[in-house]
Design a protein around this motif. Structure first.
Motif, mmCIF file in Angstrom:
data_model
loop_
_atom_site.group_PDB
_atom_site.id
_atom_site.type_symbol
_atom_site.label_atom_id
_atom_site.label_comp_id
_atom_site.label_asym_id
_atom_site.label_seq_id
_atom_site.Cartn_x
_atom_site.Cartn_y
_atom_site.Cartn_z
ATOM 1 N N GLY A 100 1.345 -0.999 0.195
ATOM 2 C CA GLY A 100 -0.298 -0.128 0.057
ATOM 3 C C GLY A 100 0.735 1.276 0.124
ATOM 4 O O GLY A 100 0.558 1.869 -0.656
ATOM 5 N N ARG A 101 1.746 1.612 1.041
ATOM 6 C CA ARG A 101 2.415 2.451 0.675
ATOM 7 C C ARG A 101 3.635 2.918 -0.771
ATOM 8 O O ARG A 101 4.054 3.580 -0.745
ATOM 9 C CB ARG A 101 4.278 2.524 1.722
ATOM 10 N N ALA A 102 3.720 1.337 -0.833
ATOM 11 C CA ALA A 102 4.587 1.263 -2.330
ATOM 12 C C ALA A 102 3.794 2.317 -3.528
ATOM 13 O O ALA A 102 4.067 2.758 -4.375
ATOM 14 C CB ALA A 102 4.803 -0.200 -2.941
ATOM 15 N N HIS A 103 2.061 1.789 -3.337
ATOM 16 C CA HIS A 103 1.415 1.870 -4.120
ATOM 17 C C HIS A 103 1.341 3.664 -4.207
ATOM 18 O O HIS A 103 1.217 3.994 -5.479
ATOM 19 C CB HIS A 103 -0.054 1.932 -4.084
ATOM 20 N N ILE A 104 1.073 4.428 -3.247
ATOM 21 C CA ILE A 104 1.562 5.637 -2.688
ATOM 22 C C ILE A 104 2.525 6.123 -3.227
ATOM 23 O O ILE A 104 2.341 7.185 -3.987
ATOM 24 C CB ILE A 104 1.438 6.507 -1.157
ATOM 25 N N ILE A 105 3.514 5.655 -3.117
ATOM 26 C CA ILE A 105 4.900 5.880 -3.758
ATOM 27 C C ILE A 105 5.306 6.404 -4.908
ATOM 28 O O ILE A 105 5.291 7.616 -6.322
ATOM 29 C CB ILE A 105 5.712 5.535 -2.654
ATOM 30 N N SER A 106 4.386 5.436 -5.889
ATOM 31 C CA SER A 106 4.541 4.979 -7.084
ATOM 32 C C SER A 106 4.147 5.452 -7.981
ATOM 33 O O SER A 106 4.074 5.407 -9.098
ATOM 34 C CB SER A 106 4.033 3.433 -7.469
ATOM 35 N N GLN A 107 3.142 6.499 -7.608
ATOM 36 C CA GLN A 107 2.423 7.114 -8.628
ATOM 37 C C GLN A 107 2.786 8.497 -8.962
ATOM 38 O O GLN A 107 2.301 9.252 -10.464
ATOM 39 C CB GLN A 107 0.937 7.574 -7.775
ATOM 40 N N GLY B 65 -5.107 7.117 -16.317
ATOM 41 C CA GLY B 65 -5.588 7.862 -14.397
ATOM 42 C C GLY B 65 -4.462 8.896 -14.612
ATOM 43 O O GLY B 65 -4.430 9.690 -14.367
ATOM 44 N N HIS B 66 -3.594 8.457 -14.813
ATOM 45 C CA HIS B 66 -2.397 8.982 -15.297
ATOM 46 C C HIS B 66 -2.296 10.157 -16.887
ATOM 47 O O HIS B 66 -1.750 11.461 -16.426
ATOM 48 C CB HIS B 66 -1.041 8.206 -15.958
ATOM 49 N N LEU B 67 -2.804 9.752 -17.825
ATOM 50 C CA LEU B 67 -3.214 10.556 -19.219
ATOM 51 C C LEU B 67 -4.165 12.009 -18.253
ATOM 52 O O LEU B 67 -3.817 12.916 -19.015
ATOM 53 C CB LEU B 67 -3.448 9.906 -20.000
ATOM 54 N N PHE B 68 -4.754 11.394 -17.703
ATOM 55 C CA PHE B 68 -6.517 12.609 -17.326
ATOM 56 C C PHE B 68 -5.894 13.128 -16.346
ATOM 57 O O PHE B 68 -6.472 13.860 -15.707
ATOM 58 C CB PHE B 68 -7.051 11.898 -17.553
ATOM 59 N N GLY B 69 -4.506 12.637 -14.898
ATOM 60 C CA GLY B 69 -4.100 13.549 -13.991
ATOM 61 C C GLY B 69 -5.589 13.253 -12.797
ATOM 62 O O GLY B 69 -5.756 14.655 -11.752
ATOM 63 N N LYS B 70 -5.921 11.890 -13.213
ATOM 64 C CA LYS B 70 -7.052 11.600 -11.986
ATOM 65 C C LYS B 70 -5.922 10.773 -10.898
ATOM 66 O O LYS B 70 -7.371 9.277 -10.990
ATOM 67 C CB LYS B 70 -8.192 11.453 -12.107
ATOM 68 N N LEU B 71 -5.194 10.806 -10.218
ATOM 69 C CA LEU B 71 -5.124 9.608 -9.378
ATOM 70 C C LEU B 71 -5.108 10.496 -8.058
ATOM 71 O O LEU B 71 -4.735 11.413 -7.685
ATOM 72 C CB LEU B 71 -3.313 9.473 -9.167
ATOM 73 N N PRO B 72 -5.514 9.497 -7.085
ATOM 74 C CA PRO B 72 -6.563 9.765 -5.332
ATOM 75 C C PRO B 72 -4.753 9.587 -5.068
ATOM 76 O O PRO B 72 -4.673 8.431 -4.395
ATOM 77 C CB PRO B 72 -7.399 8.837 -5.182
ATOM 78 N N ARG B 73 -4.751 11.190 -3.935
ATOM 79 C CA ARG B 73 -3.063 10.597 -3.384
ATOM 80 C C ARG B 73 -3.890 10.302 -2.370
ATOM 81 O O ARG B 73 -4.804 9.970 -1.564
ATOM 82 C CB ARG B 73 -3.319 12.210 -3.262
ATOM 83 N N GLY B 74 -2.738 9.303 -1.489
ATOM 84 C CA GLY B 74 -2.589 8.911 -0.179
ATOM 85 C C GLY B 74 -3.422 7.806 -0.539
ATOM 86 O O GLY B 74 -3.169 6.779 0.131
ATOM 87 N N ASN B 75 -3.901 7.302 -1.713
ATOM 88 C CA ASN B 75 -4.888 6.041 -1.298
ATOM 89 C C ASN B 75 -4.100 4.853 -1.762
ATOM 90 O O ASN B 75 -2.846 4.972 -2.468
ATOM 91 C CB ASN B 75 -5.495 5.787 -3.793
ATOM 92 N N THR B 76 -3.944 3.578 -1.231
ATOM 93 C CA THR B 76 -3.247 2.600 -0.977
ATOM 94 C C THR B 76 -3.416 1.451 -1.765
ATOM 95 O O THR B 76 -2.738 0.210 -2.324
ATOM 96 C CB THR B 76 -3.846 1.461 0.488
ATOM 97 N N PRO C 162 0.522 9.186 4.895
ATOM 98 C CA PRO C 162 1.477 8.781 5.727
ATOM 99 C C PRO C 162 2.174 9.878 6.151
ATOM 100 O O PRO C 162 3.275 10.395 4.568
ATOM 101 C CB PRO C 162 2.352 7.308 5.726
ATOM 102 N N SER C 163 2.607 10.353 7.312
ATOM 103 C CA SER C 163 3.299 11.705 8.107
ATOM 104 C C SER C 163 5.147 11.358 6.897
ATOM 105 O O SER C 163 5.731 12.385 6.611
ATOM 106 C CB SER C 163 3.337 11.785 8.999
ATOM 107 N N ASP C 164 5.320 10.136 7.612
ATOM 108 C CA ASP C 164 6.908 10.090 6.764
ATOM 109 C C ASP C 164 6.770 10.130 5.347
ATOM 110 O O ASP C 164 8.410 10.121 4.967
ATOM 111 C CB ASP C 164 7.342 8.689 7.334
ATOM 112 N N LEU C 165 5.869 9.653 4.958
ATOM 113 C CA LEU C 165 5.700 10.005 3.132
ATOM 114 C C LEU C 165 5.252 11.081 2.353
ATOM 115 O O LEU C 165 6.423 12.245 1.060
ATOM 116 C CB LEU C 165 5.035 9.245 2.473
ATOM 117 N N LYS C 166 5.278 12.224 3.075
ATOM 118 C CA LYS C 166 4.851 13.065 2.575
ATOM 119 C C LYS C 166 6.241 14.263 2.090
ATOM 120 O O LYS C 166 5.532 15.395 0.949
ATOM 121 C CB LYS C 166 4.096 14.522 4.043
#
Length: 113
Positions: free
Chosen positions: A35-42, A81-92, A106-110
């Motif tokens: 889930g954390r990797a997903h947040i970062i990978s966006q 989602g990437h093409l249209f800029g529709k990526l929900p921030r923080g979504n796991t 997560p605070s350590d990823l902000k």
């Protein structure tokens, strides 16, 4: 994006922690680290798609039909989602979270995002 190198480094860290947790059959930690990797990978569509592939593979290994279906849908939605800029921030990225729902980062990823 502040620094792609820092993001890539943190992504690799989360994936390493996921791999270690999976080897120990620690389900809760597998969910956490992917889930954390997903947040970062966006920040990059290919990384984002790859994380959904890993999530699908993990769901398949657990024979979790709901999650398998959810990851197929999310994988298909990644590029648009990437093409249209529709990526929900923080979504796991897990199917337990609605596809378009934003969540607190997560605070350590902000500082990375």
């Amino acid at each position: 994006m502040k620094n792609r190198r820092l993001l890539a480094t943190q992504l690799m860290k989360e994936l390493t922690l996921y791999t270690e947790a999976r080897a120990k059959n620690q389900h809760d930690l597998c969910l956490k680290y992917l889930g954390r990797a997903h947040i970062i990978s966006q920040y990059k569509w290919f990384n984002h798609f790859y994380i959904h592939f890993l999530m699908l593979e993990y769901a398949w290994s657990r024979k979790d039909g709901k999650e398998i279906y959810g990851q197929i849908i999310r994988g298909l939605a990644t590029v648009p989602g990437h093409l249209f800029g529709k990526l929900p921030r923080g979504n796991t990225g897990w199917s337990s979270v609605p596809l378009t729902k934003e969540l607190p980062v997560p605070s350590d990823l902000k500082h990375l995002l």
